[in-house]
Design an enzyme around this catalytic site. Structure first.
Site, mmCIF file in Angstrom:
data_model
loop_
_atom_site.group_PDB
_atom_site.id
_atom_site.type_symbol
_atom_site.label_atom_id
_atom_site.label_comp_id
_atom_site.label_asym_id
_atom_site.label_seq_id
_atom_site.Cartn_x
_atom_site.Cartn_y
_atom_site.Cartn_z
ATOM 1 N N LYS A 12 0.828 -1.209 0.000
ATOM 2 C CA LYS A 12 0.000 0.000 0.000
ATOM 3 C C LYS A 12 0.869 1.270 0.000
ATOM 4 O O LYS A 12 2.073 1.221 0.284
ATOM 5 C CB LYS A 12 -0.925 -0.035 1.215
ATOM 6 C CG LYS A 12 -2.013 -1.122 1.140
ATOM 7 C CD LYS A 12 -2.916 -1.035 2.374
ATOM 8 C CE LYS A 12 -4.102 -1.975 2.282
ATOM 9 N NZ LYS A 12 -4.973 -1.833 3.482
ATOM 10 N N TYR A 52 -12.556 -2.144 -3.721
ATOM 11 C CA TYR A 52 -13.027 -2.313 -2.340
ATOM 12 C C TYR A 52 -14.555 -2.298 -2.227
ATOM 13 O O TYR A 52 -15.089 -1.995 -1.174
ATOM 14 C CB TYR A 52 -12.423 -1.230 -1.446
ATOM 15 C CG TYR A 52 -11.051 -1.550 -0.878
ATOM 16 C CD1 TYR A 52 -10.808 -2.751 -0.199
ATOM 17 C CD2 TYR A 52 -9.997 -0.640 -0.976
ATOM 18 C CE1 TYR A 52 -9.566 -3.037 0.349
ATOM 19 C CE2 TYR A 52 -8.745 -0.926 -0.425
ATOM 20 C CZ TYR A 52 -8.543 -2.121 0.242
ATOM 21 O OH TYR A 52 -7.311 -2.398 0.800
ATOM 22 N N ASN A 115 -1.960 0.319 6.979
ATOM 23 C CA ASN A 115 -1.447 -0.964 7.473
ATOM 24 C C ASN A 115 -0.576 -1.696 6.451
ATOM 25 O O ASN A 115 -0.374 -2.896 6.535
ATOM 26 C CB ASN A 115 -2.593 -1.830 7.996
ATOM 27 C CG ASN A 115 -3.636 -2.114 6.939
ATOM 28 O OD1 ASN A 115 -3.442 -1.820 5.761
ATOM 29 N ND2 ASN A 115 -4.739 -2.718 7.341
ATOM 30 N N HIS A 118 -2.148 -5.306 1.555
ATOM 31 C CA HIS A 118 -3.451 -5.948 1.326
ATOM 32 C C HIS A 118 -3.218 -7.389 0.922
ATOM 33 O O HIS A 118 -2.245 -7.695 0.230
ATOM 34 C CB HIS A 118 -4.211 -5.242 0.181
ATOM 35 C CG HIS A 118 -5.390 -6.035 -0.297
ATOM 36 N ND1 HIS A 118 -6.616 -5.983 0.316
ATOM 37 C CD2 HIS A 118 -5.499 -6.959 -1.294
ATOM 38 C CE1 HIS A 118 -7.443 -6.833 -0.294
ATOM 39 N NE2 HIS A 118 -6.790 -7.430 -1.276
ATOM 40 N N GLU A 129 -9.573 -10.486 -7.623
ATOM 41 C CA GLU A 129 -8.602 -9.405 -7.391
ATOM 42 C C GLU A 129 -7.402 -9.506 -8.340
ATOM 43 O O GLU A 129 -6.858 -8.489 -8.776
ATOM 44 C CB GLU A 129 -8.155 -9.421 -5.927
ATOM 45 C CG GLU A 129 -9.298 -9.045 -4.981
ATOM 46 C CD GLU A 129 -8.890 -8.999 -3.509
ATOM 47 O OE1 GLU A 129 -7.732 -9.360 -3.180
ATOM 48 O OE2 GLU A 129 -9.729 -8.595 -2.691
HETATM 49 N N1 UDP Z 1 -9.845 -0.291 7.391
HETATM 50 C C1 UDP Z 1 -9.903 0.932 8.020
HETATM 51 N N2 UDP Z 1 -10.628 1.030 9.195
HETATM 52 C C2 UDP Z 1 -11.255 -0.040 9.735
HETATM 53 C C3 UDP Z 1 -11.193 -1.279 9.081
HETATM 54 C C4 UDP Z 1 -10.473 -1.373 7.904
HETATM 55 O O1 UDP Z 1 -9.328 1.907 7.560
HETATM 56 O O2 UDP Z 1 -11.883 0.115 10.805
HETATM 57 C C5 UDP Z 1 -9.083 -0.407 6.135
HETATM 58 C C6 UDP Z 1 -7.751 -1.109 6.328
HETATM 59 O O3 UDP Z 1 -6.789 -0.453 5.518
HETATM 60 C C7 UDP Z 1 -8.012 -2.498 5.818
HETATM 61 C C8 UDP Z 1 -9.018 -2.233 4.692
HETATM 62 O O4 UDP Z 1 -9.828 -1.172 5.196
HETATM 63 O O5 UDP Z 1 -6.826 -3.122 5.384
HETATM 64 C C9 UDP Z 1 -9.897 -3.399 4.320
HETATM 65 O O6 UDP Z 1 -10.538 -3.882 5.488
HETATM 66 P P1 UDP Z 1 -10.609 -5.441 5.781
HETATM 67 O O7 UDP Z 1 -11.548 -5.619 6.918
HETATM 68 O O8 UDP Z 1 -10.896 -6.170 4.515
HETATM 69 O O9 UDP Z 1 -9.135 -5.757 6.313
HETATM 70 P P2 UDP Z 1 -7.940 -6.606 5.659
HETATM 71 O O10 UDP Z 1 -8.559 -7.699 4.830
HETATM 72 O O11 UDP Z 1 -7.128 -5.644 4.833
HETATM 73 O O12 UDP Z 1 -7.159 -7.141 6.825
HETATM 74 MG MG MG Z 2 -10.051 -7.666 3.405
#
Ligand code: UDP
Ligand code: MG
Length: 136
Positions: A12, A52, A115, A118, A129
């Site tokens: 990212k 997303y 974070n 992805h 994806e």
């Molecule tokens: N995210 C965020 N706030 C939240 C939860 C998720 O900004 O409270 C963002 C974070 O960057 C995350 C992305 O949205 O990686 C997608 O969320 P997901 O729950 O799919 O998490 P991941 O699969 O990336 O662990």
């Molecule tokens: Mg996810």
């Protein structure tokens, strides 16, 4: 029986900006992933919204899409046995504060939104994806 899978990984913007591309790829190679394809690109916000889409009703959706399109990212197709789950394990929890020691998000993640990485969450979504970034 072997279960070779492919999954999509994205380094990212926060990590690309900090020049962590090579270090993060080392994590994957060290765990036995092959990087089959990769490209460094910057996407438009409307493309991030498409990527997303599953999160479109979430309160963080708008910020998330602005963020993913805010700078260059590196999209990669990773391959190994059980790639989808093993990649999720190597990434660590969505919130870096909750991520286990030895994971990418523990080491490099700044916050739940920045974070660093992805990874696809299922074999089915991995196919979608991968197509999103690599179907021409
Ligand atoms: N995210 C965020 N706030 C939240 C939860 C998720 O900004 O409270 C963002 C974070 O960057 C995350 C992305 O949205 O990686 C997608 O969320 P997901 O729950 O799919 O998490 P991941 O699969 O990336 O662990
Ligand atoms: Mg996810």
């Amino acid at each position: 029986m072997s279960n070779i899978e492919q999954t999509l990984s994205i380094i990212k913007p926060d990590a690309v900006e900090r020049n962590l591309e090579r270090e993060i790829k080392e994590f994957f190679l060290h765990k036995g992933f092959k990087i089959l394809k990769e490209k460094k690109i910057q996407i438009e916000k409307n493309e991030a919204e498409k990527f997303y889409k599953v999160h479109e009703t979430k309160p963080f959706f708008n910020d998330l899409c602005s963020y993913l399109s805010s700078g260059p990212i590196v999209a990669m197709v990773l391959e190994k046995e059980n790639a989808v789950l093993d990649n999720r394990e190597l990434m660590g929890a969505t919130n870096p504060k909750e991520a286990d020691e030895g994971t990418i998000r523990k080491k490099y993640g700044i916050s739940i939104d920045k974070n660093s990485i992805h990874g696809s969450d299922s074999v089915e979504n991995a196919k979608i994806e991968i197509d999103f970034f690599f179907k021409d």
